[in-house]
Design a protein around this motif. Sequence first.
Motif, PDB file in Angstrom:
ATOM      1  N   CYS A  22       0.810  -1.214   0.000  1.00 46.49           N
ATOM      2  CA  CYS A  22       0.000   0.000   0.000  1.00 46.49           C
ATOM      3  C   CYS A  22       0.848   1.271   0.000  1.00 46.49           C
ATOM      4  O   CYS A  22       0.320   2.358  -0.206  1.00 46.49           O
ATOM      5  N   SER A 238      -5.768   7.903  -0.190  1.00 53.57           N
ATOM      6  CA  SER A 238      -6.881   7.345   0.574  1.00 53.57           C
ATOM      7  C   SER A 238      -7.619   8.470   1.291  1.00 53.57           C
ATOM      8  O   SER A 238      -7.072   9.550   1.516  1.00 53.57           O
ATOM      9  N   PRO A 398      -8.449  -8.319   1.584  1.00 52.04           N
ATOM     10  CA  PRO A 398      -8.686  -7.272   0.582  1.00 52.04           C
ATOM     11  C   PRO A 398      -9.476  -7.816  -0.603  1.00 52.04           C
ATOM     12  O   PRO A 398      -9.269  -8.947  -1.046  1.00 52.04           O
ATOM     13  N   THR A 400      -9.887  -5.693  -3.426  1.00 48.89           N
ATOM     14  CA  THR A 400      -9.550  -4.816  -4.548  1.00 48.89           C
ATOM     15  C   THR A 400      -9.200  -5.598  -5.804  1.00 48.89           C
ATOM     16  O   THR A 400      -9.756  -5.366  -6.886  1.00 48.89           O
ATOM     17  N   GLU A 401      -8.275  -6.542  -5.685  1.00 52.59           N
ATOM     18  CA  GLU A 401      -7.788  -7.242  -6.870  1.00 52.59           C
ATOM     19  C   GLU A 401      -8.782  -8.279  -7.376  1.00 52.59           C
ATOM     20  O   GLU A 401      -8.942  -8.455  -8.588  1.00 52.59           O
ATOM     21  N   ALA A 404     -11.491  -6.535  -9.383  1.00 47.62           N
ATOM     22  CA  ALA A 404     -11.051  -5.594 -10.419  1.00 47.62           C
ATOM     23  C   ALA A 404     -11.671  -5.892 -11.781  1.00 47.62           C
ATOM     24  O   ALA A 404     -11.995  -4.977 -12.547  1.00 47.62           O
ATOM     25  N   CYS A 413     -14.189   3.833  -4.959  1.00 50.04           N
ATOM     26  CA  CYS A 413     -14.560   2.685  -4.126  1.00 50.04           C
ATOM     27  C   CYS A 413     -14.784   3.144  -2.689  1.00 50.04           C
ATOM     28  O   CYS A 413     -14.063   4.009  -2.190  1.00 50.04           O
ATOM     29  N   GLN A 422      -7.324   1.844   2.664  1.00 51.80           N
ATOM     30  CA  GLN A 422      -6.700   1.294   1.461  1.00 51.80           C
ATOM     31  C   GLN A 422      -6.470   2.410   0.458  1.00 51.80           C
ATOM     32  O   GLN A 422      -7.314   3.314   0.327  1.00 51.80           O
ATOM     33  N   TRP A 425      -9.369   4.150  -1.986  1.00 59.32           N
ATOM     34  CA  TRP A 425     -10.666   3.923  -1.365  1.00 59.32           C
ATOM     35  C   TRP A 425     -11.009   5.052  -0.397  1.00 59.32           C
ATOM     36  O   TRP A 425     -10.126   5.644   0.216  1.00 59.32           O
TER      37      TRP A 425
END
Length: 447
Positions: A22, A238, A398, A400-401, A404, A413, A422, A425
């Motif tokens: 991150c 973020s 998480p 996110t991926e 995606a 998001c 994150q 986000w």
Amino acid sequence: MSVVHRLAAGWLVDHLSFINQCGYEVGDRFACPGSGTLSTSVASTENCHTATSSRDGPVPGPGDAIETEGKTAKTRYVFREEFFEISKPHIAAAPEEQLGQGCPEVSLTEKRKRKHAFNQGEQDALEYHSKVRKVIWEGTLHLVQEGLKSGFLRRTTAELSCRKNFVPGHGGCELAELCEMAKHFPAVDESNQQAVLMLDDKTSVAEQDLLSCVTENSSNGAKIVLLMGQKYLVPPKSSFLLSDISCLQPLLNYKKKYHLIVIDPPWENKSIKRSNRYSYLSSWQIKQIPVPALAAPDCLVVTWVTNRQKHLRFVMDELYPHWSVKTLAEWHWVKITRTGEFVLPLDSLHKKPYEVLVLGRVQGDEKEALRTSEDVLPIPEHKLIVSIPCSLHSHKPPLTEVLAEFIKPDVECLELFARNLQPGWTSWGNEVLKFQHIDYFTLLQQE
């Protein structure tokens, strides 16, 4: 990359790696004083920890944590890996029930004597489990096999660390209590109130400012916020709002529309009622969350649900229709150990080694929905997210991926009831900074 392996059944995810990618790099004036040499021990100095490296973070190279005159050096933080060192199941399964031994049939009758018959809730839970267990068993087995082949998972616990998971104390700084106190602050004049608090090089933030508007770190580096004497790391790109459900207006004032909204409600259950340690919301209160006002057209909504069928039915039959969200899929997060075993027996009657995610899309303009569907893949009816869970309560993996491919790139998001931040986000909750406390991180320091 948080996804270690991707198969038809789902994903094997590395939660720790995601956190450490991150970008927790800050200027040297926030670093802990020390000799500048690397040490393998974890030592605490004014809430900072120093260590040589992390499994998911390389030792700093040129430009990282280097003390030079006249320049702003960078110091990198990584999440403490002992929180992910789950080497043994919380409760061991019988040999014939272990993951690599084939998939035994499930019985809806209890294996031990009970004084009382199953109540309706227990019967519903058993029936649901019987429907999903084979898919969970077989999908998890395939993903675990890939993890063992690649070396991400380990067949034995011999090389695993035996360090105890130390949960740091935070000097009495309780975020939820702070949000409760905020209700008694003097009223804010909304006409003069800024919608966004931009983080700059100042580390001290007035509590009233932090609780009355969205705080944003738009820079490419991490920032440290000092709140009531405690330090919290804010990742780059973020934003967050620290408040409870009674103070959501600043999030609406932020005037962003989100294409992905992830929700982790504090569901009511008997253990929470008995312990009195965590607050919870009723179904009626959850329905009041202004998701329609926050959602962009065709927004993907993902809700974490406990294994109580009452809550699962509420989300699909009441909550999503109330928000004009069409239910599309049920996915499962499966929790495993570093050796690839379920953290709890799959057929445990008390708790299961999996949690449910309900996915849906906001219903709106059909033309807009058609345009969106041309750019992204349709939501599969079932997928598994398999990972080693964090030992910290409610630190979810998480998404996110893994999500995606089902949303457009570079969209807004939002996570509701978040406990961590994150990049990319906006996060909201009355404990939104909880797992950003600097005590949960290790400082990588180099001379």
